[in-house]
Design a protein around this motif. Structure first.
Motif, PDB file in Angstrom:
ATOM      1  N   SER A 201      63.426   4.697  -7.880  1.00  0.00           N
ATOM      2  CA  SER A 201      64.850   4.414  -8.081  1.00  0.00           C
ATOM      3  C   SER A 201      65.496   3.829  -6.839  1.00  0.00           C
ATOM      4  N   ARG A 202      64.967   4.154  -5.682  1.00  0.00           N
ATOM      5  CA  ARG A 202      65.632   3.757  -4.424  1.00  0.00           C
ATOM      6  C   ARG A 202      64.635   3.773  -3.278  1.00  0.00           C
ATOM      7  N   GLN A 203      65.009   3.084  -2.196  1.00  0.00           N
ATOM      8  CA  GLN A 203      64.166   3.083  -0.999  1.00  0.00           C
ATOM      9  C   GLN A 203      64.995   3.566   0.194  1.00  0.00           C
ATOM     10  N   VAL A 204      64.347   4.335   1.068  1.00  0.00           N
ATOM     11  CA  VAL A 204      65.010   4.858   2.266  1.00  0.00           C
ATOM     12  C   VAL A 204      64.160   4.472   3.480  1.00  0.00           C
ATOM     13  N   VAL A 205      64.818   3.911   4.498  1.00  0.00           N
ATOM     14  CA  VAL A 205      64.108   3.553   5.726  1.00  0.00           C
ATOM     15  C   VAL A 205      64.480   4.578   6.793  1.00  0.00           C
ATOM     16  N   MET A 206      63.513   5.036   7.548  1.00  0.00           N
ATOM     17  CA  MET A 206      63.828   5.917   8.675  1.00  0.00           C
ATOM     18  C   MET A 206      63.169   5.378   9.938  1.00  0.00           C
ATOM     19  N   SER A 207      63.964   5.272  11.011  1.00  0.00           N
ATOM     20  CA  SER A 207      63.436   4.872  12.315  1.00  0.00           C
ATOM     21  C   SER A 207      64.240   5.590  13.389  1.00  0.00           C
ATOM     22  N   HIS A 208      63.739   5.559  14.609  1.00  0.00           N
ATOM     23  CA  HIS A 208      64.431   6.299  15.673  1.00  0.00           C
ATOM     24  C   HIS A 208      65.655   5.528  16.188  1.00  0.00           C
ATOM     25  N   VAL A 209      65.411   4.347  16.761  1.00  0.00           N
ATOM     26  CA  VAL A 209      66.507   3.565  17.347  1.00  0.00           C
ATOM     27  C   VAL A 209      67.139   2.691  16.266  1.00  0.00           C
ATOM     28  N   PRO A 210      68.444   2.808  16.041  1.00  0.00           N
ATOM     29  CA  PRO A 210      69.088   1.939  15.045  1.00  0.00           C
ATOM     30  C   PRO A 210      69.250   0.515  15.584  1.00  0.00           C
ATOM     31  N   PRO A 211      69.310  -0.477  14.715  1.00  0.00           N
ATOM     32  CA  PRO A 211      69.387  -1.869  15.186  1.00  0.00           C
ATOM     33  C   PRO A 211      70.665  -2.172  15.975  1.00  0.00           C
ATOM     34  N   HIS A 212      71.717  -1.376  15.780  1.00  0.00           N
ATOM     35  CA  HIS A 212      72.947  -1.603  16.540  1.00  0.00           C
ATOM     36  C   HIS A 212      72.949  -0.791  17.835  1.00  0.00           C
ATOM     37  N   ASP A 213      71.770  -0.601  18.440  1.00  0.00           N
ATOM     38  CA  ASP A 213      71.658   0.125  19.694  1.00  0.00           C
ATOM     39  C   ASP A 213      71.010  -0.791  20.728  1.00  0.00           C
ATOM     40  N   LEU A 214      71.350  -0.571  22.005  1.00  0.00           N
ATOM     41  CA  LEU A 214      70.840  -1.443  23.074  1.00  0.00           C
ATOM     42  C   LEU A 214      69.341  -1.290  23.299  1.00  0.00           C
ATOM     43  N   ASP A 215      68.724  -0.228  22.778  1.00  0.00           N
ATOM     44  CA  ASP A 215      67.290  -0.032  22.954  1.00  0.00           C
ATOM     45  C   ASP A 215      66.471  -0.692  21.847  1.00  0.00           C
ATOM     46  N   PHE A 216      67.153  -1.355  20.911  1.00  0.00           N
ATOM     47  CA  PHE A 216      66.483  -2.116  19.847  1.00  0.00           C
ATOM     48  C   PHE A 216      66.257  -3.532  20.373  1.00  0.00           C
ATOM     49  N   ASP A 217      65.080  -4.088  20.114  1.00  0.00           N
ATOM     50  CA  ASP A 217      64.754  -5.431  20.604  1.00  0.00           C
ATOM     51  C   ASP A 217      65.805  -6.437  20.088  1.00  0.00           C
ATOM     52  N   PRO A 218      66.614  -7.017  21.002  1.00  0.00           N
ATOM     53  CA  PRO A 218      67.741  -7.870  20.548  1.00  0.00           C
ATOM     54  C   PRO A 218      67.293  -9.059  19.688  1.00  0.00           C
ATOM     55  N   GLN A 219      66.092  -9.612  19.972  1.00  0.00           N
ATOM     56  CA  GLN A 219      65.647 -10.784  19.203  1.00  0.00           C
ATOM     57  C   GLN A 219      65.240 -10.414  17.767  1.00  0.00           C
ATOM     58  N   LEU A 220      65.098  -9.105  17.504  1.00  0.00           N
ATOM     59  CA  LEU A 220      64.655  -8.690  16.170  1.00  0.00           C
ATOM     60  C   LEU A 220      65.767  -8.055  15.329  1.00  0.00           C
ATOM     61  N   VAL A 221      66.956  -7.890  15.921  1.00  0.00           N
ATOM     62  CA  VAL A 221      68.042  -7.229  15.190  1.00  0.00           C
ATOM     63  C   VAL A 221      68.300  -7.945  13.873  1.00  0.00           C
ATOM     64  N   SER A 222      68.515  -9.244  13.985  1.00  0.00           N
ATOM     65  CA  SER A 222      68.921  -9.987  12.793  1.00  0.00           C
ATOM     66  C   SER A 222      67.792 -10.081  11.748  1.00  0.00           C
ATOM     67  N   PRO A 223      66.529 -10.409  12.151  1.00  0.00           N
ATOM     68  CA  PRO A 223      65.468 -10.395  11.127  1.00  0.00           C
ATOM     69  C   PRO A 223      65.258  -9.015  10.477  1.00  0.00           C
ATOM     70  N   TYR A 224      65.431  -7.961  11.273  1.00  0.00           N
ATOM     71  CA  TYR A 224      65.204  -6.612  10.749  1.00  0.00           C
ATOM     72  C   TYR A 224      66.290  -6.237   9.738  1.00  0.00           C
ATOM     73  N   VAL A 225      67.554  -6.449  10.130  1.00  0.00           N
ATOM     74  CA  VAL A 225      68.664  -6.119   9.225  1.00  0.00           C
ATOM     75  C   VAL A 225      68.564  -6.964   7.953  1.00  0.00           C
ATOM     76  N   GLN A 226      68.163  -8.215   8.136  1.00  0.00           N
ATOM     77  CA  GLN A 226      67.961  -9.123   6.998  1.00  0.00           C
ATOM     78  C   GLN A 226      66.887  -8.581   6.052  1.00  0.00           C
ATOM     79  N   ALA A 227      65.788  -8.107   6.639  1.00  0.00           N
ATOM     80  CA  ALA A 227      64.687  -7.568   5.825  1.00  0.00           C
ATOM     81  C   ALA A 227      65.155  -6.385   4.989  1.00  0.00           C
ATOM     82  N   LEU A 228      65.998  -5.543   5.595  1.00  0.00           N
ATOM     83  CA  LEU A 228      66.471  -4.352   4.878  1.00  0.00           C
ATOM     84  C   LEU A 228      67.480  -4.720   3.788  1.00  0.00           C
ATOM     85  N   SER A 229      68.338  -5.682   4.097  1.00  0.00           N
ATOM     86  CA  SER A 229      69.401  -5.969   3.129  1.00  0.00           C
ATOM     87  C   SER A 229      68.899  -6.828   1.976  1.00  0.00           C
TER      88      SER A 229
END
Lengths: 286, 234
Positions: A201-229
């Motif tokens: 019925s649904r999918q849930v993603v779990m990770s430690h560092v959220p994409p809106h955090d400075l410890d997330f690889d900045p070059q991957l924020v947009s592809p990652y959020v895109q993949a989820l949405s």
């Protein structure tokens, strides 16, 4: 082991060799014991403290969903690092919850990336009545932590299905890899979230560092959020790292991010999911 | 890291002249087997050593001639660890340097662990008419550095300063221990030469910081490490 016993006998023949023999014998007897440590950074772990993700998933598979219909309920918490007293109290509190299927811990099991810390945490969490599942945090990657985590828990990226839900757990600790452009592994995330079966019925993603955090690889924020949405039926992403509860939609695509309490806050969230994106949050203090 | 890798060379260099000299003075190439063979036999009365050449202390011998050799396992200092050491303060203080190895089976890449330690042993008790020696109690401290290319540094360009407060490579710790030795003849200065087995029960800075922030939450037995070794007087 005939050579070994001959070796001991040769040693024992000389009385001065008795000491060496005794020391070697004692050493070999104790080598299975927790006290014997070749380095705090070693990745050696006894069978009871290895492969825990696989073992917990096995336990979960054999356990019927305690909630009816397409509902699933689990406990969500994070950052157990160096909060051992709290871990004990947490376990006791969760064991009193009803209809909880499992516990999800959003990373930073350890503080220094040491295997002994992971054992300390498991010594407390193994008293849970339900399985617990983890995702790797940045602290778990310090020193030899990556291999320690892999040996004690298992893969850094994995997914499983339970209670009409697909859970995708992914390593997003990009800073620990020097922002090398490969963590999180976006193609893996896309594949893991692709074409959920009719029972999901649904999918849930779990990770430690959220994409809106400075410890997330900045070059991957947009592809990652895109993949989820763009993936079908993603209810929300669960994160840790910030050590406090928050819920929000930081991007225009309306994707929800929920951050966990850390163990030190002596609070956790019970998440109940139903329908495609319906959920209820209950905060429990302990 | 490159500097740390030079340490074993230094150890080797310090061993070579010592080994050569002791071999020469004993007039046999194998001092260890000589000592072992001589052990059960009645020892000849040692010539009273001249006081000027005999003091046990760091300054009594050239720095490159260590007083003992060490072989050790565990204690967080390596699967197999070798070293040399000095005894000073009338036999009460041992200062040792060791190089340990942990294979890649137990690590991302093999680890070299370089340890310096100092231990204070207030009592050395003769047992069985001086044929044995017992050091019932020692207390000491160590500092170690781990070299391993696969080890993820906690302090480097990936982070801003102070992101992690500890070093993933340097450990500081303490221990208590004991040692039992067999006297096997005498060294060049007439002091008893011993072959002894010791143990060290210890912990390190990160384990201590874990227990001090969790008093009552983490047991003392959970943070202890144990190591064993053999020390042979040169």
């Amino acid at each position: 082991m005939p050579q070994l016993s001959t070796f001991y006998h040769t040693l024992l023949r000389g009385r001065a060799g008795l000491l060496t023999g005794a020391a070697l014998l004692l050493g070999s007897l104790l080598s299975g014991c927790d006290l014997i440590e070749f380095s705090p950074n070693e990745t050696r772990t006894p069978e009871a403290y290895s492969d825990l993700t696989r073992k917990n998933l096995e336990r979960l598979r054999q356990q019927p969903n305690p909630s009816g219909g397409d509902t699933v309920r689990f406990v969500f918490v994070g950052d157990s690092q160096r909060f051992y007293e709290e871990a004990e109290a947490f376990t006791q509190s969760v064991n009193q919850q009803r209809n909880v299927a499992f516990v999800a811990i959003s990373g930073d099991i350890s503080d220094f990336g040491l295997i002994r810390e992971m054992r300390w945490v498991h010594d407390r969490l193994k008293k849970l009545n339900v399985p617990y599942l983890t995702v790797i945090g940045n602290h778990d990657l310090v020193a030899n932590g990556r291999e320690a985590y892999q040996k004690v828990y298992g893969p850094l990226n994995y997914s499983f299905e339970y209670g009409h839900t697909r859970f995708v757990l992914v390593d997003t600790n990009g800073r620990e890899y020097g922002f090398n452009g490969r963590v999180p592994d976006v193609p893996w995330v896309q594949q893991a979230l692709a074409s959920p079966g009719p029972g999901i019925s649904r999918q849930v993603v779990m990770s430690h560092v959220p994409p809106h955090d400075l410890d997330f690889d900045p070059q991957l924020v947009s592809p990652y959020v895109q993949a989820l949405s763009t993936a079908p039926r993603v209810a929300f992403e669960l994160n840790g790292h910030k050590h406090d509860f928050s819920i929000g939609q930081p991007y225009e695509n309306g994707l929800t991010f929920i951050n966990s309490y850390s163990f030190e806050k002596r609070q956790y969230v019970v998440l109940t999911l139903w329908g495609e994106k319906e959920f209820k949050l209950d905060t429990v203090q302990y | 890291m490159r500097r740390a890798l030079l340490l074993p060379l230094l150890l080797l260099a310090s061993l070579l002249p010592a080994a050569a000299q002791s071999a020469a003075s004993a007039a046999t190439p194998d001092t260890l087997s000589l000592a072992l063979a001589a052990a059960p036999a009645a020892e000849p009365e040692p010539a009273e050593p001249a006081a000027a050449v005999a003091p046990t202390g760091l300054t009594a011998q050239p720095w490159y001639r260590p007083h003992h050799l060490i072989l050790q396992t565990a204690a967080g200092q390596g699967l197999i660890t070798a070293g040399v050491g000095y005894t000073t303060l009338r036999g009460r203080v041992d200062i040792d340097v060791l190089a340990g190895y942990v294979p890649s089976k137990y690590s991302i890449t093999p680890m070299g662990i370089f340890t310096a330690k100092a231990a204070y042993s207030p009592w050395t008790l003769p047992v069985a008419q001086g044929r044995w020696q017992l050091r019932p109690f020692s207390v000491g401290g160590f500092v170690s550095h781990t070299a391993s290319s696969g080890l993820n540094n906690s302090r480097d360009g990936k982070y801003e300063k102070g992101y992690y407060w500890w070093s993933s490579r340097t450990r500081v710790g303490g221990f208590v221990g004991g040692k039992v030795s067999r006297v096997i003849g005498r060294n060049r200065y007439g002091h008893p030469r011993t072959l002894g087995a010791y143990y060290e029960l210890g912990t390190n800075d990160l384990y201590l910081s874990s227990i001090f922030t969790n008093l009552g939450g983490l047991g003392v037995h959970e943070i202890l490490t144990l190591g064993f070794g053999v020390k042979f007087d040169l």
